[in-house]
Design an enzyme around this catalytic site. Structure first.
Site, short mmCIF file in Angstrom:
data_model
loop_
_atom_site.label_atom_id
_atom_site.label_comp_id
_atom_site.label_asym_id
_atom_site.label_seq_id
_atom_site.Cartn_x
_atom_site.Cartn_y
_atom_site.Cartn_z
N SER A 57 -1.81 5.93 -4.65
CA SER A 57 -1.71 7.38 -4.83
C SER A 57 -0.98 8.01 -3.67
CB SER A 57 -3.11 7.99 -4.92
OG SER A 57 -3.04 9.40 -4.84
N THR A 58 -0.08 8.93 -3.95
CA THR A 58 0.51 9.78 -2.91
C THR A 58 -0.13 11.16 -2.98
OG1 THR A 58 2.62 8.61 -3.00
CG2 THR A 58 2.67 10.82 -2.06
N ARG A 59 0.09 11.86 -4.10
CA ARG A 59 -0.33 13.26 -4.22
C ARG A 59 -1.85 13.43 -4.19
NH1 ARG A 59 4.56 12.45 -5.80
NH2 ARG A 59 3.58 10.52 -6.43
N THR A 60 -2.55 12.60 -4.94
CA THR A 60 -3.99 12.82 -5.06
C THR A 60 -4.67 12.51 -3.73
OG1 THR A 60 -3.76 12.18 -7.36
CG2 THR A 60 -6.01 12.31 -6.48
N ARG A 108 -10.65 7.26 -7.96
CA ARG A 108 -9.53 6.86 -8.81
C ARG A 108 -9.81 5.45 -9.30
NH1 ARG A 108 -3.06 7.74 -8.23
NH2 ARG A 108 -3.82 9.79 -8.80
N HIS A 135 -6.89 12.98 -16.14
CA HIS A 135 -6.45 13.34 -14.79
C HIS A 135 -6.69 14.85 -14.60
CE1 HIS A 135 -4.71 12.89 -10.98
NE2 HIS A 135 -3.44 12.65 -11.27
N GLN A 138 -4.87 17.05 -11.93
CA GLN A 138 -3.47 17.30 -12.28
C GLN A 138 -3.37 18.47 -13.26
OE1 GLN A 138 -0.73 15.39 -11.03
NE2 GLN A 138 0.33 17.17 -11.82
N ASN A 175 -3.16 9.46 -19.90
CA ASN A 175 -4.21 10.21 -19.19
C ASN A 175 -3.81 11.64 -18.81
OD1 ASN A 175 -2.33 9.09 -17.40
ND2 ASN A 175 -3.83 7.88 -16.25
N ASP A 241 5.94 12.07 -18.27
CA ASP A 241 5.31 11.26 -17.23
C ASP A 241 5.92 9.87 -17.36
OD1 ASP A 241 3.60 10.20 -15.30
OD2 ASP A 241 1.81 10.20 -16.57
N SER A 245 2.27 3.39 -17.10
CA SER A 245 1.21 3.84 -16.18
C SER A 245 0.67 2.66 -15.38
CB SER A 245 0.08 4.49 -16.98
OG SER A 245 0.45 5.79 -17.37
N MET A 246 -0.03 3.01 -14.29
CA MET A 246 -0.62 1.95 -13.46
C MET A 246 -1.59 1.13 -14.31
SD MET A 246 -1.21 3.86 -9.81
CE MET A 246 -1.56 5.52 -10.40
N CYS A 283 4.19 15.12 -13.44
CA CYS A 283 3.12 14.99 -12.42
C CYS A 283 3.58 14.17 -11.22
CB CYS A 283 1.88 14.36 -13.05
SG CYS A 283 2.14 12.68 -13.64
N LEU A 284 4.61 13.34 -11.40
CA LEU A 284 5.10 12.40 -10.39
C LEU A 284 4.05 11.29 -10.17
CD1 LEU A 284 6.53 14.83 -7.68
CD2 LEU A 284 7.55 14.19 -9.85
N ARG A 310 -1.16 20.58 -6.23
CA ARG A 310 -2.27 19.62 -6.21
C ARG A 310 -3.21 19.93 -5.04
NH1 ARG A 310 -2.25 14.83 -8.75
NH2 ARG A 310 -4.36 14.94 -7.90
#
Ligand code: CP
Ligand code: NVA
Length: 329
Positions: A57-60, A108, A135, A138, A175, A241, A245-246, A283-284, A310
């Site tokens: 995660s970067t943003r969260t 997460r 999410h 977000q 999500n 998005d 996804s992960m 959302c990036l 965020r």
């Protein structure tokens, strides 16, 4: 754990509080370095927020740590190699132990049941920092961004004054979409989702999204299609998005093939007939296959204010769920 657990009035208030804290904090910062508005200062003093992240995660991560710091608390980041999150120790034991020493868990996870199980056995609030299904942080930031960019009517108690707008989601049904669509339905914003055949909204998610209409006088409509142009028609906002996804990395080649033709471009917006002045959101993290550079870095893109929001979404959620024990004031 998801937007579906909130009423329209609660969701709207979380968004409006996020916006208000953004303005107040920026004004305080402008007044002098390191100034925190009195409304935030010390709200989490002496409290620890455990951030249990089993995925990157970067943003969260950054927004949650920065929000806890702004509020005077201690963010404790616990990555997947730091603690026994469902590995070598049950979620029950982990939840009992961590909640006995902290004021909140921000988690997460992969399967949504992991964060739901943590919440079930926790003595402190648990905030979903992204699961395979939802999410919610977000969605708060996204509607803050939409409200800041579009609201023409003053917000009232149960909505943000966005009724009648149309969002076009072009890409994977995932999500981020599920919470965004739930919020759209409750706020009277139509959402058209274009995904390739086989990648549409699963029935159990559709039920959750549509149940957000309960008790809402004029709920937003959920429209599904496999044709991107149909979704884009008359849309105010185009959103997408990642297509992978992960956790879906093994499907990358199959997905890239299935989603060919779903890239958001100015040509698609024009062909489909998006509204003049349409905006773009994501959302990036972003990959060029789902949106080209011209749109992503272009004048209609809201992606960087959206990412910044965020932080204010995290402040708003922490205030409601940790400081005010779940009362959204
Ligand atoms: N949008 C978002 O959640 O980004 P991260 O995965 O970097 O936290
Ligand atoms: N759908 C993406 C969102 C990342 C913020 C994922 O789950 O990887």
């Amino acid at each position: 754990l998801s937007i579906s657990q909130l009423s329209p009035a609660e969701f709207s208030k979380l968004v409006l509080n996020a916006s208000a804290y953004k303005q107040a904090t920026k004004a305080a910062f402008a007044a002098g370095p390191g100034q925190v508005p009195r409304t935030l200062d010390g709200k989490l003093k002496g409290r620890t927020v455990a951030m249990m992240f089993s995925k990157r995660s970067t943003r969260t991560r950054v927004s949650t740590e920065a929000a806890v710091a702004l509020m005077g608390g201690h963010p404790m980041f616990l990555g997947k190699d730091d603690i026994q999150l469902g590995v070598n120790e049950s979620l029950y034991d982990t939840s009992k132990v961590i909640s006995s020493m902290t004021s909140c868990m921000v988690a997460r996870v992969g399967p949504h049941s992991d964060v739901a199980d943590l919440a079930k056995d926790s003595s402190v609030p648990v905030i979903n920092a992204l699961s395979d299904d939802f999410h919610p942080l977000q969605a708060i930031a996204d509607f803050q961004t939409i409200h800041e960019a579009f609201a023409t009517k003053p917000a009232h108690e149960a909505s943000l004054g966005l009724e009648g707008m149309k969002v076009a989601w072009v890409g994977d049904s995932n999500n981020v979409l599920f919470d965004m669509a739930t919020a759209c339905v409750m706020l009277g914003v139509d959402i058209a989702v274009a995904s390739p055949a086989g990648y549409g909204i699963p029935d159990r998610m559709k039920q959750i999204i549509l149940s957000a209409a309960d008790g809402v006088a004029k709920p937003g409509k959920l429209i599904e299609t496999t044709v991107p142009e149909e979704a884009v028609k008359d849309a105010d906002i185009l959103v997408t998005d990642t297509w992978v996804s992960m956790g879906q990395e093994a499907e990358t080649q199959r997905r890239l093939k299935a989603f060919a033709g779903f890239q958001i471009t100015n040509e698609l917006a024009k062909r489909g007939g998006a509204k003049p002045g349409w905006k773009f959101m994501h959302c990036l993290p972003r990959h060029p296959e789902e949106v080209d550079d011209e749109v992503f870095y272009g004048p209609q893109s809201l992606v960087f204010p959206e990412a910044e929001n965020r932080l204010w979404a995290a402040v708003s959620a922490l205030e409601a769920f940790v400081v005010n024990n779940g009362r959204i004031l």
